[in-house]
Design a protein around this motif. Structure first.
Motif, PDB file in Angstrom:
ATOM      1  N   ASN A   5      21.760 103.665  36.365  1.00 52.27           N
ATOM      2  CA  ASN A   5      21.574 104.018  37.780  1.00 52.27           C
ATOM      3  C   ASN A   5      22.864 103.848  38.578  1.00 52.27           C
ATOM      4  N   SER A   6      23.651 102.817  38.262  1.00 52.30           N
ATOM      5  CA  SER A   6      24.927 102.609  38.963  1.00 52.30           C
ATOM      6  C   SER A   6      25.886 103.768  38.702  1.00 52.30           C
ATOM      7  N   ILE A   7      25.934 104.240  37.475  1.00 48.39           N
ATOM      8  CA  ILE A   7      26.812 105.372  37.157  1.00 48.39           C
ATOM      9  C   ILE A   7      26.287 106.652  37.789  1.00 48.39           C
ATOM     10  N   ASN A   8      24.966 106.797  37.868  1.00 47.29           N
ATOM     11  CA  ASN A   8      24.377 107.975  38.517  1.00 47.29           C
ATOM     12  C   ASN A   8      24.801 108.102  39.978  1.00 47.29           C
ATOM     13  N   GLU A   9      25.121 106.983  40.607  1.00 46.69           N
ATOM     14  CA  GLU A   9      25.519 106.991  42.017  1.00 46.69           C
ATOM     15  C   GLU A   9      26.969 107.421  42.234  1.00 46.69           C
ATOM     16  N   LEU A  10      27.734 107.549  41.148  1.00 52.96           N
ATOM     17  CA  LEU A  10      29.150 107.885  41.264  1.00 52.96           C
ATOM     18  C   LEU A  10      29.367 109.386  41.323  1.00 52.96           C
ATOM     19  N   ASP A  11      30.470 109.743  41.905  1.00 49.74           N
ATOM     20  CA  ASP A  11      30.925 111.130  41.937  1.00 49.74           C
ATOM     21  C   ASP A  11      31.989 111.283  40.842  1.00 49.74           C
ATOM     22  N   SER A  12      32.112 112.462  40.261  1.00 50.43           N
ATOM     23  CA  SER A  12      33.103 112.656  39.189  1.00 50.43           C
ATOM     24  C   SER A  12      34.528 112.469  39.690  1.00 50.43           C
ATOM     25  N   ALA A  13      34.742 112.482  40.996  1.00 48.87           N
ATOM     26  CA  ALA A  13      36.070 112.207  41.550  1.00 48.87           C
ATOM     27  C   ALA A  13      36.374 110.709  41.544  1.00 48.87           C
ATOM     28  N   ASP A  14      35.342 109.891  41.404  1.00 50.13           N
ATOM     29  CA  ASP A  14      35.539 108.441  41.346  1.00 50.13           C
ATOM     30  C   ASP A  14      36.152 108.047  40.012  1.00 50.13           C
ATOM     31  N   GLU A  15      36.856 106.929  40.011  1.00 53.91           N
ATOM     32  CA  GLU A  15      37.353 106.329  38.773  1.00 53.91           C
ATOM     33  C   GLU A  15      36.404 105.188  38.421  1.00 53.91           C
ATOM     34  N   LEU A  16      35.809 105.269  37.253  1.00 51.35           N
ATOM     35  CA  LEU A  16      34.841 104.273  36.794  1.00 51.35           C
ATOM     36  C   LEU A  16      35.532 103.189  35.975  1.00 51.35           C
ATOM     37  N   VAL A  17      35.339 101.949  36.381  1.00 55.19           N
ATOM     38  CA  VAL A  17      35.795 100.795  35.614  1.00 55.19           C
ATOM     39  C   VAL A  17      34.556  99.960  35.295  1.00 55.19           C
ATOM     40  N   VAL A  18      34.261  99.812  34.007  1.00 56.76           N
ATOM     41  CA  VAL A  18      33.150  98.964  33.580  1.00 56.76           C
ATOM     42  C   VAL A  18      33.733  97.603  33.233  1.00 56.76           C
ATOM     43  N   ARG A  19      33.242  96.571  33.907  1.00 54.02           N
ATOM     44  CA  ARG A  19      33.690  95.200  33.643  1.00 54.02           C
ATOM     45  C   ARG A  19      32.636  94.534  32.770  1.00 54.02           C
TER      46      ARG A  19
END
Length: 186
Positions: free
Chosen positions: A21-35
């Motif tokens: 669900n957290s990833i679903n809230e992101l836009d593809s323009a965002d940079e995703l960092v999984v900690r």
């Protein structure tokens, strides 16, 4: 914009749903960092997390802040652009039910067959990511023995070990100044 998603608990139904669900809230323009700082957990839920991470079209990376144990370590085998703190550690072992269950009458051939298939998939992912001969040399154990149904072997990996075998790309030294920065963030 950099967006962080935490894997800071065991891998189970709730944590995997929260992660997806957290990833679903992101836009593809965002940079995703999984900690990551996890004791691991259920491989089937872990694969759902891996799938969602893989589907994300934007820039993405993983940072291991503490432990990446069990399925948490396997998560790294499915990803690129991984950094770990020099104090981070991982544990590799086969997927398993509790020992008492595997020795009981309730551990049917169908359940054992399913567990063998899960472990074969995990072992293939690990083999495709790391230098297996370097892993076996450093840890003094054959990978096939780690994933064997003949018991359970826990193999601890330091951040340096993970770098040497090619599981991670970069080890970041945590200094007293860096440690103070991390504490002030949390």
């Amino acid at each position: 914009m950099v967006k962080e998603v935490l894997l800071y608990s065991g891998i189970n139904e709730q944590s995997s749903a929260d992660f997806i669900n957290s990833i679903n809230e992101l836009d593809s323009a965002d940079e995703l960092v999984v900690r990551v700082n996890t004791p691991g957990g259920n491989p089937e839920y872990g694969w759902g997390m891996v799938a969602k991470f893989s589907e994300f079209q934007g820039k993405k990376s993983i940072k291991v802040d503490g432990q990446a144990h069990s399925m948490g370590l396997m998560f790294l085998a499915y990803a690129d652009n991984i950094e770990v703190l020099d104090v981070a550690e991982g544990v590799l072992h086969r997927a398993a039910y509790p020992e008492w269950f595997e020795k009981s009458e309730y551990f049917t051939e169908d359940l054992k067959g399913n567990l063998v298939r899960i472990n074969n998939s995990l072992m293939e992912a690990f083999k495709n990511k790391v230098d297996v001969s370097k892993f076996e040399e450093i840890k003094g154990v054959k990978l096939k023995d780690v994933f064997s149904m003949d018991g359970r072997k826990d193999v601890f990996l330091t951040a340096k070990d993970m770098k040497k075998i090619g599981l991670v790309d970069k080890v970041n030294k945590i200094t007293p100044k860096k440690a103070a920065e991390l504490v002030s963030i949390g």
